[in-house]
Motif scaffolding. Structure first.
Motif, short mmCIF file in Angstrom:
data_model
loop_
_atom_site.label_atom_id
_atom_site.label_comp_id
_atom_site.label_asym_id
_atom_site.label_seq_id
_atom_site.Cartn_x
_atom_site.Cartn_y
_atom_site.Cartn_z
N ARG A 54 -92.87 -21.29 71.36
CA ARG A 54 -93.93 -20.28 71.26
C ARG A 54 -94.00 -19.44 72.52
O ARG A 54 -94.13 -18.22 72.46
CB ARG A 54 -95.28 -20.95 70.98
CG ARG A 54 -95.45 -21.42 69.53
CD ARG A 54 -96.92 -21.73 69.24
NE ARG A 54 -97.41 -22.83 70.05
CZ ARG A 54 -97.38 -24.12 69.66
NH1 ARG A 54 -96.86 -24.44 68.49
NH2 ARG A 54 -97.85 -25.06 70.44
N THR A 55 -93.92 -20.11 73.68
CA THR A 55 -93.99 -19.38 74.95
C THR A 55 -92.83 -18.40 75.07
O THR A 55 -93.02 -17.22 75.41
CB THR A 55 -93.95 -20.37 76.13
OG1 THR A 55 -95.05 -21.27 75.99
CG2 THR A 55 -94.09 -19.65 77.46
N ASN A 70 -93.39 -15.55 72.53
CA ASN A 70 -94.51 -14.67 72.89
C ASN A 70 -94.16 -13.80 74.10
O ASN A 70 -94.43 -12.59 74.10
CB ASN A 70 -95.77 -15.49 73.17
CG ASN A 70 -96.37 -16.04 71.88
OD1 ASN A 70 -96.14 -15.49 70.80
ND2 ASN A 70 -97.10 -17.13 71.98
N ASP A 71 -93.55 -14.40 75.11
CA ASP A 71 -93.13 -13.62 76.28
C ASP A 71 -92.11 -12.57 75.88
O ASP A 71 -92.16 -11.42 76.32
CB ASP A 71 -92.54 -14.54 77.36
CG ASP A 71 -93.62 -15.42 78.00
OD1 ASP A 71 -94.81 -15.23 77.68
OD2 ASP A 71 -93.26 -16.31 78.80
N LEU A 113 -91.55 -11.24 72.87
CA LEU A 113 -92.16 -10.19 72.04
C LEU A 113 -92.94 -9.21 72.90
O LEU A 113 -92.89 -8.00 72.68
CB LEU A 113 -93.07 -10.83 70.98
CG LEU A 113 -92.36 -11.48 69.80
CD1 LEU A 113 -93.30 -12.42 69.06
CD2 LEU A 113 -91.81 -10.43 68.85
N ALA A 114 -93.65 -9.75 73.89
CA ALA A 114 -94.45 -8.88 74.76
C ALA A 114 -93.55 -7.94 75.55
O ALA A 114 -93.78 -6.73 75.59
CB ALA A 114 -95.31 -9.72 75.70
N SER A 115 -92.46 -8.50 76.15
CA SER A 115 -91.63 -7.62 76.97
C SER A 115 -90.77 -6.69 76.12
O SER A 115 -90.30 -5.67 76.60
CB SER A 115 -90.81 -8.40 77.99
OG SER A 115 -90.09 -9.41 77.36
N GLY A 145 -92.01 -5.10 73.71
CA GLY A 145 -92.93 -4.08 73.21
C GLY A 145 -93.12 -4.15 71.71
O GLY A 145 -93.27 -3.12 71.05
N VAL A 166 -94.64 -4.30 68.21
CA VAL A 166 -95.91 -3.86 67.64
C VAL A 166 -95.89 -4.20 66.15
O VAL A 166 -95.06 -3.70 65.40
CB VAL A 166 -96.09 -2.34 67.81
CG1 VAL A 166 -97.43 -1.91 67.22
CG2 VAL A 166 -96.00 -1.95 69.27
N ALA A 218 -87.34 -6.47 69.51
CA ALA A 218 -88.61 -6.81 68.88
C ALA A 218 -88.39 -7.35 67.46
O ALA A 218 -88.97 -8.35 67.06
CB ALA A 218 -89.52 -5.58 68.84
N TYR A 224 -89.18 -11.13 66.33
CA TYR A 224 -90.22 -11.25 65.30
C TYR A 224 -89.71 -12.09 64.13
O TYR A 224 -90.43 -12.95 63.61
CB TYR A 224 -90.64 -9.86 64.83
CG TYR A 224 -91.76 -9.86 63.82
CD1 TYR A 224 -93.06 -10.19 64.19
CD2 TYR A 224 -91.52 -9.50 62.48
CE1 TYR A 224 -94.10 -10.18 63.27
CE2 TYR A 224 -92.56 -9.49 61.56
CZ TYR A 224 -93.85 -9.83 61.95
OH TYR A 224 -94.86 -9.82 61.03
#
Ligand code: ZN
Length: 166
Positions: free
Chosen positions: A75-76, A79-80, A82-84, A86, A88, A104, A108
């Protein structure tokens, strides 16, 4: 080939049974060819050599997700990532989708699978020395090899070992 299969394709650009093992070590020719061969000609045309470093980073993140048996670590990482990337999340006529480029999309797709079935559905081939990745879609989660060839090779080895012992 869907985005999850593309993620596996990216991981398996490293194949220890090939020489050289890393087909993306110098350029993206293998990657573009693999995309074209799997019905993604338009995507292949968008892949630039300048994107190679980013793809290698993405590959390392996704491989770590496939290799870990820890849901929290997966998960970490996701999540990291996906965040970097970008990422959406968007509602489309086909359901939920993700905007933000290839990284992404692939993250995803892996994240969706992990959210639904956990990391046990992601595997690394158990047929030494192969380390190719696979997605386990069997009902009982019993898959251990990336392909029929590796499965057969492992079965033959086990058979020889049994014969040798008796
Ligand atoms: Zn294998």
């Amino acid at each position: 080939m869907d985005d999850l299969e593309l993620a596996v394709l990216l991981l398996n650009s490293v194949d220890l049974l090939e020489d050289p093992a890393d087909r993306m070590a110098h350029d993206l020719r293998w990657w573009r060819r693999a995309l074209r061969r799997n019905g993604h000609a338009a995507l292949a045309r968008t892949q630039r050599e300048a994107d190679r470093r980013g793809l290698l980073e993405l590959r390392a993140i996704i491989r770590s997700v496939f290799e870990t048996s820890s849901e929290a670590r997966a998960r970490t990482l996701l999540n990291d990532g996906l965040a970097s990337a970008g990422a959406v999340v968007q509602v489309t006529p086909a359901g939920l989708g993700v905007g933000g480029g290839l990284a992404a999309r692939l993250l995803y797709a892996v994240a969706q699978l992990v959210a639904e079935g956990g990391v046990a559905r992601l595997g690394i081939c158990a047929s030494d020395p192969c380390r190719c990745a696979y997605v386990d879609r069997t009902r009982g989660g019993t898959r251990r090899y990336c392909c029929t060839l590796c499965n057969d090779r492992a079965a033959a080895r086990a058979y020889r070992q049994r014969k040798g012992q008796s």
